[in-house]
Design a protein around this motif. Structure first.
Motif, mmCIF file in Angstrom:
data_model
loop_
_atom_site.group_PDB
_atom_site.id
_atom_site.type_symbol
_atom_site.label_atom_id
_atom_site.label_comp_id
_atom_site.label_asym_id
_atom_site.label_seq_id
_atom_site.Cartn_x
_atom_site.Cartn_y
_atom_site.Cartn_z
ATOM 1 N N LEU A 90 0.818 -1.215 0.000
ATOM 2 C CA LEU A 90 0.000 0.000 0.000
ATOM 3 C C LEU A 90 0.852 1.266 0.000
ATOM 4 C CD1 LEU A 90 -2.794 -1.032 2.545
ATOM 5 C CD2 LEU A 90 -2.869 -1.102 0.049
ATOM 6 N N LEU A 91 2.096 1.153 0.492
ATOM 7 C CA LEU A 91 3.000 2.315 0.554
ATOM 8 C C LEU A 91 4.010 2.316 -0.593
ATOM 9 C CD1 LEU A 91 3.696 2.270 4.400
ATOM 10 C CD2 LEU A 91 2.412 4.037 3.153
ATOM 11 N N SER A 92 3.827 1.467 -1.582
ATOM 12 C CA SER A 92 4.831 1.331 -2.650
ATOM 13 C C SER A 92 5.030 2.619 -3.439
ATOM 14 C CB SER A 92 4.434 0.188 -3.594
ATOM 15 O OG SER A 92 3.169 0.455 -4.204
ATOM 16 N N ALA A 93 4.000 3.452 -3.505
ATOM 17 C CA ALA A 93 4.128 4.710 -4.246
ATOM 18 C C ALA A 93 4.493 5.881 -3.348
ATOM 19 C CB ALA A 93 2.823 5.012 -4.981
ATOM 20 N N SER A 94 4.719 5.626 -2.071
ATOM 21 C CA SER A 94 5.029 6.690 -1.108
ATOM 22 C C SER A 94 6.521 6.736 -0.810
ATOM 23 C CB SER A 94 4.251 6.473 0.201
ATOM 24 O OG SER A 94 2.856 6.479 -0.029
ATOM 25 N N ARG A 95 7.070 7.919 -0.815
ATOM 26 C CA ARG A 95 8.471 8.089 -0.428
ATOM 27 C C ARG A 95 8.603 8.252 1.077
ATOM 28 N NH1 ARG A 95 9.544 13.367 -3.625
ATOM 29 N NH2 ARG A 95 7.474 13.645 -2.686
ATOM 30 N N THR A 96 7.584 8.864 1.708
ATOM 31 C CA THR A 96 7.621 9.110 3.147
ATOM 32 C C THR A 96 6.303 8.677 3.776
ATOM 33 O OG1 THR A 96 6.860 11.386 2.740
ATOM 34 C CG2 THR A 96 9.232 11.045 3.014
ATOM 35 N N VAL A 97 6.365 8.263 5.045
ATOM 36 C CA VAL A 97 5.164 7.858 5.763
ATOM 37 C C VAL A 97 5.228 8.416 7.177
ATOM 38 C CG1 VAL A 97 6.245 5.632 6.368
ATOM 39 C CG2 VAL A 97 3.763 5.909 6.565
ATOM 40 N N LEU A 98 4.143 9.035 7.597
ATOM 41 C CA LEU A 98 4.056 9.627 8.932
ATOM 42 C C LEU A 98 3.711 8.529 9.936
ATOM 43 C CD1 LEU A 98 4.336 12.431 10.181
ATOM 44 C CD2 LEU A 98 1.879 12.760 9.844
ATOM 45 N N VAL A 99 4.429 8.518 11.052
ATOM 46 C CA VAL A 99 4.317 7.424 12.011
ATOM 47 C C VAL A 99 3.919 7.978 13.388
ATOM 48 C CG1 VAL A 99 5.543 5.538 13.133
ATOM 49 C CG2 VAL A 99 6.082 6.138 10.760
ATOM 50 N N PRO A 100 2.814 7.492 13.971
ATOM 51 C CA PRO A 100 2.452 7.881 15.343
ATOM 52 C C PRO A 100 3.520 7.406 16.328
ATOM 53 C CG PRO A 100 0.601 6.853 14.218
ATOM 54 C CD PRO A 100 1.803 6.618 13.367
ATOM 55 N N PRO A 101 3.516 7.937 17.544
ATOM 56 C CA PRO A 101 4.609 7.643 18.487
ATOM 57 C C PRO A 101 4.745 6.180 18.886
ATOM 58 C CG PRO A 101 2.839 8.877 19.563
ATOM 59 C CD PRO A 101 2.570 8.925 18.101
ATOM 60 N N ALA A 102 3.645 5.426 18.920
ATOM 61 C CA ALA A 102 3.738 4.039 19.400
ATOM 62 C C ALA A 102 3.157 3.053 18.391
ATOM 63 C CB ALA A 102 3.033 3.897 20.745
ATOM 64 N N LEU A 103 3.335 3.336 17.110
ATOM 65 C CA LEU A 103 2.928 2.367 16.109
ATOM 66 C C LEU A 103 3.826 1.136 16.236
ATOM 67 C CD1 LEU A 103 0.832 2.568 13.676
ATOM 68 C CD2 LEU A 103 2.876 2.625 12.229
ATOM 69 N N PRO A 104 3.263 -0.075 16.257
ATOM 70 C CA PRO A 104 4.114 -1.269 16.368
ATOM 71 C C PRO A 104 5.184 -1.283 15.284
ATOM 72 C CG PRO A 104 1.810 -1.859 16.682
ATOM 73 C CD PRO A 104 1.827 -0.423 16.253
ATOM 74 N N PRO A 105 6.459 -1.388 15.624
ATOM 75 C CA PRO A 105 7.535 -1.291 14.633
ATOM 76 C C PRO A 105 7.431 -2.314 13.504
ATOM 77 C CG PRO A 105 8.416 -1.119 16.856
ATOM 78 C CD PRO A 105 6.981 -1.503 17.001
ATOM 79 N N TYR A 106 6.925 -3.501 13.795
ATOM 80 C CA TYR A 106 6.902 -4.533 12.749
ATOM 81 C C TYR A 106 5.913 -4.211 11.642
ATOM 82 C CZ TYR A 106 2.421 -6.715 14.049
ATOM 83 O OH TYR A 106 1.086 -6.962 14.268
ATOM 84 N N TRP A 107 4.939 -3.302 11.901
ATOM 85 C CA TRP A 107 3.975 -2.964 10.861
ATOM 86 C C TRP A 107 4.669 -2.451 9.600
ATOM 87 C CZ3 TRP A 107 -1.006 -0.102 12.955
ATOM 88 C CH2 TRP A 107 -1.680 -0.954 13.830
#
Length: 228
Positions: A90-107
């Motif tokens: 789903l992120l293949s066309a994205s260069r950057t992705v915004l991440v909340p403070p406690a998003l599980p790292p493995y996602w």
């Protein structure tokens, strides 16, 4: 008793204390005993319909998916093991992705997009330059196809789900899915910053020409985690 008197009486009963900000209502006009019985402290009836019919968890998830699709959200189903690869796709066309403070790292362990962390100093202009955002949610409502975010650690501040053009929201099924709005309200904390999302941001003019992305993300991907 006038309509105004009845409304003020119900407000006082709901607050369990007499109102100090409004003048006392005028004396009630004569009427049936039932018209005055509601005056005074006591519980507020909440016997409205809470759910339409009886559903299994799988049926509730299917109803949620159907209503999300009606709102033009894109719905995906996967399990814990398949989530990183799905998010990478789903992120293949994205260069950057915004991440909340406690998003599980493995996602995001399989994604190539550069993670951007929301910080107090981040400006709306900074966030507008990010391609996508990935969040969890507080819960989802099947009967309305609505996602609810409450600013939890895996969701972050409200603005990060409103500014980037692409929002990916992960919903744990069945733990975070309820049938109806009354069930959702019972589980939500009213003092938290609640954001209710029903599909991508969209509006239309008087001629009903639909425009997406005006007030928030143009694209909404919803991942039902645990539902296959």
């Amino acid at each position: 008793m006038t309509t105004r008197d009845r409304i003020l009486s119900r407000i006082r009963r709901a607050n369990s204390t007499p109102s100090t900000t409004h003048p006392a209502p005028s004396a009630p006009t004569p009427g049936p005993a039932s018209a005055t019985a509601a005056v005074g402290p006591g519980p507020v009836p909440r016997d409205y319909l809470r759910v339409h019919g009886t559903r299994t968890p799988a049926e509730t998830a299917d109803l949620l998916a159907a209503h999300l699709t009606e709102y033009r959200a894109r719905v995906h189903r996967t399990d814990e093991a398949g989530l990183p690869l799905l998010l990478a796709r789903l992120l293949s066309a994205s260069r950057t992705v915004l991440v909340p403070p406690a998003l599980p790292p493995y996602w995001l362990s399989a994604a190539d997009a550069t993670p951007i962390h929301d910080r107090a100093a981040s400006t709306p202009h900074d966030l507008d330059g990010v391609d996508s955002v990935v969040t969890g949610c507080a819960l989802a409502i099947a009967e309305t196809g609505t996602l609810v975010l409450d600013g939890g650690p895996d969701q972050g501040r409200r603005r990060i789900s409103l500014i980037p053009d692409h929002h990916i929201c992960v919903v744990r099924v069945p733990a975070q899915v309820v049938d109806s709005v009354p069930q959702a309200v019972e589980r939500l904390d009213p003092v938290r910053p609640l954001t209710w999302i029903s599909g991508p941001s969209a509006t239309s003019d008087i001629e009903l020409d639909r425009v997406e992305g005006v007030h928030g993300p143009r694209t909404l991907d919803v991942v039902l985690l645990g539902a296959q």
